[in-house]
Design a protein around this motif. Structure first.
Motif, PDB file in Angstrom:
ATOM      1  N   VAL A  34     -10.238   9.560  -4.759  1.00 42.08           N
ATOM      2  CA  VAL A  34      -9.194   9.289  -3.766  1.00 42.08           C
ATOM      3  C   VAL A  34      -8.930  10.595  -3.047  1.00 42.08           C
ATOM      4  O   VAL A  34      -8.819  11.653  -3.671  1.00 42.08           O
ATOM      5  N   PHE A  35      -8.830  10.505  -1.717  1.00 48.62           N
ATOM      6  CA  PHE A  35      -8.650  11.677  -0.879  1.00 48.62           C
ATOM      7  C   PHE A  35      -7.305  11.630  -0.155  1.00 48.62           C
ATOM      8  O   PHE A  35      -6.706  10.558  -0.012  1.00 48.62           O
ATOM      9  N   ILE A  36      -6.857  12.781   0.323  1.00 46.39           N
ATOM     10  CA  ILE A  36      -5.677  12.832   1.185  1.00 46.39           C
ATOM     11  C   ILE A  36      -5.930  11.915   2.378  1.00 46.39           C
ATOM     12  O   ILE A  36      -6.992  11.963   2.995  1.00 46.39           O
ATOM     13  N   GLY A  88       0.807  -1.208   0.000  1.00 49.70           N
ATOM     14  CA  GLY A  88       0.000   0.000   0.000  1.00 49.70           C
ATOM     15  C   GLY A  88       0.843   1.261   0.000  1.00 49.70           C
ATOM     16  O   GLY A  88       2.053   1.237   0.253  1.00 49.70           O
ATOM     17  N   ARG A  89       0.174   2.362  -0.287  1.00 49.10           N
ATOM     18  CA  ARG A  89       0.817   3.686  -0.311  1.00 49.10           C
ATOM     19  C   ARG A  89      -0.225   4.710   0.110  1.00 49.10           C
ATOM     20  O   ARG A  89      -1.289   4.805  -0.494  1.00 49.10           O
ATOM     21  N   LEU A 121      -7.130  -0.128  -5.442  1.00 44.92           N
ATOM     22  CA  LEU A 121      -8.129  -0.204  -4.382  1.00 44.92           C
ATOM     23  C   LEU A 121      -7.723   0.684  -3.216  1.00 44.92           C
ATOM     24  O   LEU A 121      -6.521   0.857  -2.951  1.00 44.92           O
ATOM     25  N   ASN A 122      -8.714   1.210  -2.515  1.00 44.73           N
ATOM     26  CA  ASN A 122      -8.427   1.997  -1.318  1.00 44.73           C
ATOM     27  C   ASN A 122      -8.429   1.102  -0.082  1.00 44.73           C
ATOM     28  O   ASN A 122      -8.565  -0.132  -0.193  1.00 44.73           O
ATOM     29  N   GLN A 123      -8.285   1.711   1.090  1.00 50.72           N
ATOM     30  CA  GLN A 123      -8.189   0.962   2.337  1.00 50.72           C
ATOM     31  C   GLN A 123      -9.487   0.236   2.692  1.00 50.72           C
ATOM     32  O   GLN A 123      -9.494  -0.645   3.556  1.00 50.72           O
ATOM     33  N   ARG A 124     -10.584   0.555   2.023  1.00 50.93           N
ATOM     34  CA  ARG A 124     -11.862  -0.137   2.244  1.00 50.93           C
ATOM     35  C   ARG A 124     -12.102  -1.208   1.185  1.00 50.93           C
ATOM     36  O   ARG A 124     -13.212  -1.718   1.055  1.00 50.93           O
ATOM     37  N   SER A 125     -11.064  -1.525   0.409  1.00 50.78           N
ATOM     38  CA  SER A 125     -11.126  -2.517  -0.677  1.00 50.78           C
ATOM     39  C   SER A 125     -12.088  -2.115  -1.786  1.00 50.78           C
ATOM     40  O   SER A 125     -12.586  -2.963  -2.526  1.00 50.78           O
ATOM     41  N   ILE A 139      -3.783   3.385  -0.913  1.00 51.80           N
ATOM     42  CA  ILE A 139      -4.136   2.601  -2.092  1.00 51.80           C
ATOM     43  C   ILE A 139      -3.125   1.481  -2.315  1.00 51.80           C
ATOM     44  O   ILE A 139      -1.976   1.559  -1.885  1.00 51.80           O
ATOM     45  N   HIS A 140      -3.589   0.436  -2.961  1.00 52.16           N
ATOM     46  CA  HIS A 140      -2.704  -0.619  -3.453  1.00 52.16           C
ATOM     47  C   HIS A 140      -3.294  -1.111  -4.772  1.00 52.16           C
ATOM     48  O   HIS A 140      -4.435  -0.780  -5.111  1.00 52.16           O
TER      49      HIS A 140
END
Length: 149
Positions: A94-96, A21-22, A128-132, A100-101
């Motif tokens: 995508v927000f501050i 992730g990043r 994908l974000n942290q909520r998949s 994401i991965h």
């Protein structure tokens, strides 16, 4: 980064890999705007963004693409190179602070019509974000050498 040779014959449709992730930062927004000249208020003006449906700044789509693709570069395939990207879509903002991965799925293989010594491999790339939740998707087309040719 690891270097390896993965030939056309080695790819299997349905194979999946995921990146690390990043987390997206305000610095990413500022640096990307400076590199591209895209200072559109949806990315840079927090007060303006309070009046939008998202209520906050949204990442540049081109930044999400660049970072999402960059995350996939942990392994360098010495038998392939990028032929291009198709069907690029920005599905969700995508927000501050979002992390994401990228998930890469081998989705197609075909002969290359111009080169008998290579084939084309299509990777479906989903960021994908942290909520998949998928925030960006595209197809990455690789031109890959055939083994022993």
């Amino acid at each position: 980064m690891t270097q390896q040779a993965q030939y056309f014959e080695d790819y299997q449709i349905g194979d999946v890999r995921s990146t690390n992730g990043r987390t997206i930062t305000e610095t990413d927004f500022v640096v990307h705007a400076g590199h591209t000249g895209d200072f559109f208020p949806h990315h840079m003006d927090a007060e303006f963004c309070k009046t939008t449906p998202f209520g906050q700044r949204i990442a540049h789509g081109t930044m999400v693409f660049a970072i999402g693709v960059g995350l996939t570069a942990g392994v360098i395939n010495t038998a392939a190179f990028t032929y291009g990207y198709d069907r690029l879509r920005f599905v969700k903002p995508v927000f501050i602070g979002d992390t994401i991965h990228t998930r890469i799925t081998i989705s197609a293989k075909a002969d290359d019509p111009k080169r008998a010594d290579a084939g084309r491999v299509t990777e479906t790339c989903e960021v994908l974000n942290q909520r998949s939740e998928v925030v960006m998707a595209c197809e990455h087309i690789l031109l890959v050498n055939r083994r022993g040719v």
